[in-house]
Design an enzyme around this catalytic site. Structure first.
Site, PDB file in Angstrom:
ATOM      1  N   ARG A  88       2.924   4.720   6.452  1.00  0.00           N
ATOM      2  CA  ARG A  88       3.281   3.956   7.651  1.00  0.00           C
ATOM      3  C   ARG A  88       3.820   2.567   7.340  1.00  0.00           C
ATOM      4  O   ARG A  88       4.175   1.820   8.261  1.00  0.00           O
ATOM      5  CB  ARG A  88       2.054   3.837   8.563  1.00  0.00           C
ATOM      6  CG  ARG A  88       1.507   5.173   9.048  1.00  0.00           C
ATOM      7  CD  ARG A  88       0.150   5.010   9.695  1.00  0.00           C
ATOM      8  NE  ARG A  88      -0.858   4.576   8.720  1.00  0.00           N
ATOM      9  CZ  ARG A  88      -2.115   4.278   9.032  1.00  0.00           C
ATOM     10  NH1 ARG A  88      -2.513   4.360  10.296  1.00  0.00           N
ATOM     11  NH2 ARG A  88      -2.968   3.910   8.099  1.00  0.00           N
ATOM     12  N   CYS A 147       0.836  -1.196   0.000  1.00  0.00           N
ATOM     13  CA  CYS A 147       0.000   0.000   0.000  1.00  0.00           C
ATOM     14  C   CYS A 147       0.872   1.248   0.000  1.00  0.00           C
ATOM     15  O   CYS A 147       1.984   1.251   0.530  1.00  0.00           O
ATOM     16  CB  CYS A 147      -0.899  -0.016   1.237  1.00  0.00           C
ATOM     17  SG  CYS A 147      -2.031   1.385   1.346  1.00  0.00           S
ATOM     18  N   ASP A 176       0.462   3.762   1.738  1.00  0.00           N
ATOM     19  CA  ASP A 176       0.420   4.339   3.078  1.00  0.00           C
ATOM     20  C   ASP A 176       1.834   4.614   3.607  1.00  0.00           C
ATOM     21  O   ASP A 176       2.704   3.755   3.561  1.00  0.00           O
ATOM     22  CB  ASP A 176      -0.310   3.372   4.021  1.00  0.00           C
ATOM     23  CG  ASP A 176      -0.737   4.023   5.320  1.00  0.00           C
ATOM     24  OD1 ASP A 176       0.141   4.525   6.049  1.00  0.00           O
ATOM     25  OD2 ASP A 176      -1.946   4.013   5.636  1.00  0.00           O
ATOM     26  N   CYS A 228      -5.928   0.287   7.107  1.00  0.00           N
ATOM     27  CA  CYS A 228      -5.793   0.779   5.737  1.00  0.00           C
ATOM     28  C   CYS A 228      -6.952   1.718   5.383  1.00  0.00           C
ATOM     29  O   CYS A 228      -8.118   1.323   5.439  1.00  0.00           O
ATOM     30  CB  CYS A 228      -5.755  -0.395   4.762  1.00  0.00           C
ATOM     31  SG  CYS A 228      -5.607   0.081   3.031  1.00  0.00           S
ATOM     32  N   HIS A 230      -2.273  -4.059   5.223  1.00  0.00           N
ATOM     33  CA  HIS A 230      -1.995  -3.598   6.590  1.00  0.00           C
ATOM     34  C   HIS A 230      -3.277  -3.185   7.289  1.00  0.00           C
ATOM     35  O   HIS A 230      -4.199  -2.634   6.678  1.00  0.00           O
ATOM     36  CB  HIS A 230      -0.994  -2.431   6.579  1.00  0.00           C
ATOM     37  CG  HIS A 230      -1.538  -1.165   5.999  1.00  0.00           C
ATOM     38  ND1 HIS A 230      -2.106  -0.170   6.767  1.00  0.00           N
ATOM     39  CD2 HIS A 230      -1.607  -0.722   4.709  1.00  0.00           C
ATOM     40  CE1 HIS A 230      -2.486   0.821   5.988  1.00  0.00           C
ATOM     41  NE2 HIS A 230      -2.206   0.509   4.736  1.00  0.00           N
TER      42      HIS A 230
END
Length: 224
Positions: free
Chosen positions: A58, A54, A56, A113, A110
């Site tokens: 993080r 992803c 993302d 999400c 994750h």
């Protein structure tokens, strides 16, 4: 949250020069620890892993896996989705499998999400709805299972897992992936990362119920 200087290194008060200074310090530090690393990367790469994850912030793959530059070939997008007609992801997979000949493909979802959270809702969000449709297709397929989960966070976590399973199946259905599995033992894994703890775990991926339609000869597994 990302403005807290006691937790994060780059805040809203920093500018691009601070990033360049950080880069210089990082390169010097890593070169001191591993003098041959950057010279060895100057003309080639030989990663053993293709990471499909992803976008993302993080979930930075090399940090999560505690690996170095040159060790992970990467494709990232919203919610680690792999549409069958997406030329970007298909091109990355082709290069990784056929040219780099990676040994492992990791599809990583994750918990927490945002894309999956959005796909659990029905609010119209504009352009991104075209992308979220792929996750909503997974949601629709498993709507009874998801409806039986009363806790919203657990329901979202389960859709994260189901989406990851669906994307692993999609990777396994690709002809070049199947060929690499048969010829040289390529492994395809489903991985779930918990942004709240920093820990990842392998996802046990069931056999693709429609695998025979796509010529899948080996059931995918996250345990290799």
């Amino acid at each position: 949250m990302s403005n807290d200087p006691t937790v994060f290194r780059f805040t809203s008060k920093d500018d691009i020069n601070s990033l360049l200074n950080r880069n210089k310090s990082w390169a010097q530090r890593l070169s001191a620890l591993r003098p041959s690393l950057f010279p060895s990367l100057a003309n080639s790469q030989a990663p053993q892993i293709l990471w499909i994850g992803c976008s993302d912030s993080r979930v930075p793959e090399t940090s999560v896996l505690d690996l170095l530059p040159g060790e992970v070939f990467v494709h990232r997008n919203i919610a680690n989705v792999l549409p069958y007609d997406d030329l970007s992801s298909l091109s990355v997979i082709q290069y990784a499998v056929e040219v780099l000949q990676v040994k492992h493909i990791i599809v990583c979802g994750h918990y927490g999400c945002g894309g999956v959270m959005a796909a659990l809702g029905n609010k119209k969000l504009g352009l991104i709805d075209n992308w979220l449709r792929h996750i909503r297709d997974v949601r629709a397929k498993h709507k009874d299972e998801l409806a039986a989960i009363s806790d919203p966070q657990k329901r979202c976590n389960r859709l994260v897992e189901l989406n990851c399973i669906a994307q692993v199946h999609g990777v396994n259905r690709l002809a070049n992936v199947q060929e690499a599995i048969a010829d040289r033992g390529l492994k395809v894994h489903g991985l779930i990362y918990d942004v709240g703890t920093g820990y990842a775990h392998l996802l046990e991926v069931p056999s693709d119920p429609n695998g025979d339609v796509y010529g899948v000869k080996e059931a995918p597994s996250g345990l290799h």
